[in-house]
Motif scaffolding. Sequence first.
Motif, short mmCIF file in Angstrom:
data_model
loop_
_atom_site.label_atom_id
_atom_site.label_comp_id
_atom_site.label_asym_id
_atom_site.label_seq_id
_atom_site.Cartn_x
_atom_site.Cartn_y
_atom_site.Cartn_z
N VAL A 1 20.45 15.09 29.97
CA VAL A 1 20.62 16.49 30.39
C VAL A 1 20.71 16.54 31.91
CG1 VAL A 1 19.51 18.76 30.50
CG2 VAL A 1 19.50 17.46 28.36
N LEU A 2 21.83 17.05 32.42
CA LEU A 2 22.01 17.14 33.88
C LEU A 2 21.57 18.50 34.41
CD1 LEU A 2 25.49 15.39 34.24
CD2 LEU A 2 23.28 14.48 34.96
N TYR A 3 21.82 19.55 33.62
CA TYR A 3 21.41 20.90 34.02
C TYR A 3 20.69 21.54 32.83
CZ TYR A 3 24.90 20.12 37.69
OH TYR A 3 25.62 19.59 38.74
N ASN A 4 19.45 22.01 33.06
CA ASN A 4 18.68 22.57 31.95
C ASN A 4 19.32 23.82 31.38
OD1 ASN A 4 16.49 20.87 31.44
ND2 ASN A 4 15.47 21.57 33.33
N ALA B 1 28.54 16.00 24.91
CA ALA B 1 27.97 15.04 25.84
C ALA B 1 26.45 15.15 25.95
CB ALA B 1 28.61 15.23 27.22
N GLY B 2 25.91 16.27 25.48
CA GLY B 2 24.47 16.46 25.59
C GLY B 2 23.97 16.59 27.02
N VAL B 3 24.78 17.19 27.91
CA VAL B 3 24.41 17.26 29.33
C VAL B 3 23.74 18.58 29.72
CG1 VAL B 3 26.08 15.60 30.19
CG2 VAL B 3 26.77 18.00 29.88
N ALA B 4 23.70 19.53 28.80
CA ALA B 4 23.13 20.83 29.13
C ALA B 4 22.00 21.16 28.17
CB ALA B 4 24.21 21.92 29.06
N GLY B 5 20.96 21.82 28.68
CA GLY B 5 19.89 22.30 27.80
C GLY B 5 20.43 23.50 27.03
N LYS C 1 20.45 34.28 34.93
CA LYS C 1 19.01 34.24 35.21
C LYS C 1 18.45 32.85 34.87
CE LYS C 1 14.91 37.14 34.57
NZ LYS C 1 14.01 36.19 33.86
N ASP C 2 17.78 32.24 35.83
CA ASP C 2 17.17 30.92 35.66
C ASP C 2 18.18 29.80 35.41
OD1 ASP C 2 14.54 31.84 35.99
OD2 ASP C 2 14.47 32.47 33.88
N ALA C 3 19.46 30.06 35.62
CA ALA C 3 20.47 29.01 35.37
C ALA C 3 20.46 27.99 36.50
CB ALA C 3 21.85 29.64 35.23
N ASP C 4 20.63 26.72 36.14
CA ASP C 4 20.71 25.64 37.12
C ASP C 4 22.16 25.40 37.55
OD1 ASP C 4 17.83 24.70 36.94
OD2 ASP C 4 18.48 24.73 34.83
N SER D 1 31.91 24.42 27.05
CA SER D 1 30.72 24.54 26.21
C SER D 1 30.74 23.47 25.11
CB SER D 1 30.65 25.94 25.60
OG SER D 1 29.44 26.09 24.88
N LEU D 2 31.87 23.34 24.46
CA LEU D 2 31.99 22.36 23.37
C LEU D 2 31.86 20.93 23.91
CD1 LEU D 2 34.90 24.15 21.46
CD2 LEU D 2 32.46 24.19 20.88
N ALA D 3 32.44 20.68 25.07
CA ALA D 3 32.35 19.34 25.67
C ALA D 3 30.93 19.05 26.17
CB ALA D 3 33.36 19.21 26.81
N MET D 4 30.23 20.08 26.67
CA MET D 4 28.84 19.89 27.10
C MET D 4 27.95 19.52 25.91
SD MET D 4 27.83 22.75 29.98
CE MET D 4 28.89 24.13 29.61
N ARG D 5 28.18 20.20 24.78
CA ARG D 5 27.41 19.89 23.58
C ARG D 5 27.69 18.47 23.12
NH1 ARG D 5 28.49 25.41 20.25
NH2 ARG D 5 26.89 26.69 21.26
#
Lengths: 307, 307
Positions: A4-7, A28-32, A65-68, A22-26
Amino acid sequence: MSTVLYNRVALIGLGLIAGSMSLAMRRAGVAGEITGFARSQATRNTAAEIHLVDRVCDSPIEAVKDADLIVLAVPVGAMGAVMAEIEHVLKPGAVVTDVGSVKKSVLEAVLPHTPEGVHFIGTHPMAGTEHSGPRSGFAELFDNRWCLIVPPEGADEAEVEKLERFWRALGSNVERMDPEHHDIVCAVVSHVPHLIAYTMVGVADDLRRVTDQEVIKFSAAGFRDFTRIAASDPTMWRDVFMTNKEASLEILGRFTEELFALQRAIRTGDGDHLHDYFTRTRAIRRGIIEAGQDTDAPDFGRAKKGT
Amino acid sequence: MSTVLYNRVALIGLGLIAGSMSLAMRRAGVAGEITGFARSQATRNTAAEIHLVDRVCDSPIEAVKDADLIVLAVPVGAMGAVMAEIEHVLKPGAVVTDVGSVKKSVLEAVLPHTPEGVHFIGTHPMAGTEHSGPRSGFAELFDNRWCLIVPPEGADEAEVEKLERFWRALGSNVERMDPEHHDIVCAVVSHVPHLIAYTMVGVADDLRRVTDQEVIKFSAAGFRDFTRIAASDPTMWRDVFMTNKEASLEILGRFTEELFALQRAIRTGDGDHLHDYFTRTRAIRRGIIEAGQDTDAPDFGRAKKGT
């Protein structure tokens, strides 16, 4: 490599690029958590229905809000206004990026609204299809495509490198460029070709001696590819030309100059000039195939795809 | 439906179109023997090696001897010379056709060399890829594509209908057109789009501020499709513009007129003009998809083909 690079990642705009991200982040598992906002209620409803992001929000403020990492995926003409809307809620240390096709004017519009302690770094994923909207995204869109990274002067090197890792995780190759150079390269390889395709399709549409029906019926290789290009999102492209005016006009000037030389060769019957010109362009095509930007499979007939 | 329509078919020229015709004729079983000739020894050797036709001949005279259907598949500028070479050996009742992209000038070049009792009927299969040469053909090239049938005045109706049956057997849809109308339709949907693609690739190649390497590396949608178009055979395209001069210049004139209007909109910042124009072109694209000339699958990213 599922790190995870960005929570929390916030997507502002939920069209082809944001949806594919969004689909590519999922994948790759890089986003919370991935939040998303789009101006249109219909787009938000569709995004929620197909679970395009983890949480669809009713305002950009709520989404960021609270986004990295905050991704501005709206037409380039709207980047400044969106940034002005969210600047007061951005978390210290957050990274804001955009995915627009123009960089100089985006940086000019966005940097005055970037608070101290927040990092703005421009990116331009050079990938897309002629489709748009929340249903058009797919996880593979960025695979093996270039993403140009355009940091403003004085950007935090560690954050730039992290964002490059992020885009690589989404499948892209990355390269850094300064904003002015980015805009002229894109005018050549993308913006002016699109304008020309739009123009040619418009000419065909106007012509009285050839019916609409014939243009559609007999659209062979060449024109068919032009209509494919010309079917891209009108608002996005309007904004590209409004904001990349200088580079677009320079390349257009060169284009008409060369076109007039070829037109003159046709009028005067100078076949050698045409033949030389047409021969030279073949080499560029070969270079593109070798660079892996396209396949060598015959595409014009499209027969092998069984259409 | 394996009915032999012509006992012996002679192909003059053994490039993409002739090669694909041979393979499509075999698939359909519409020809007895297929002979072939090409000006270049290397092409003849390749054709023989891959059994592209039943018999590769060393002269056009030998190839057309006793042929019932002769197909001129050479650049349009060479049609008249080929016809002059073979006119004395054509069998009475034979049908000669061409597969050129221009029709008015081909008929003018060929009809004076068409003996009494021999039927010349022009055809234009609107299919192709950016590849050329004897190895580039495939049997499916004409499937579901249009073949325009352009008979000269006073053509034998029974022979025209038989040739239409032949093209349908090769997979094409057929439509008749008169030569002048054919040439203007093709200038719009094919010839001028090709010239424009060539020009844009040439501009990119010239530009000093953008390196060749960058143009190749970052060629995204738009420019990549242009290079695909611009990789087509230079001799064929030179001849198209040399012989379809009038219609090409007319369409080019309209094109630059519209382009200047868009250029002016960019310069003056008239976003509404651009947006309206870009919106209009989308409808044409939809028409083409509905007419079955192309698929709706996203093609720009090409990610789904696994490139």
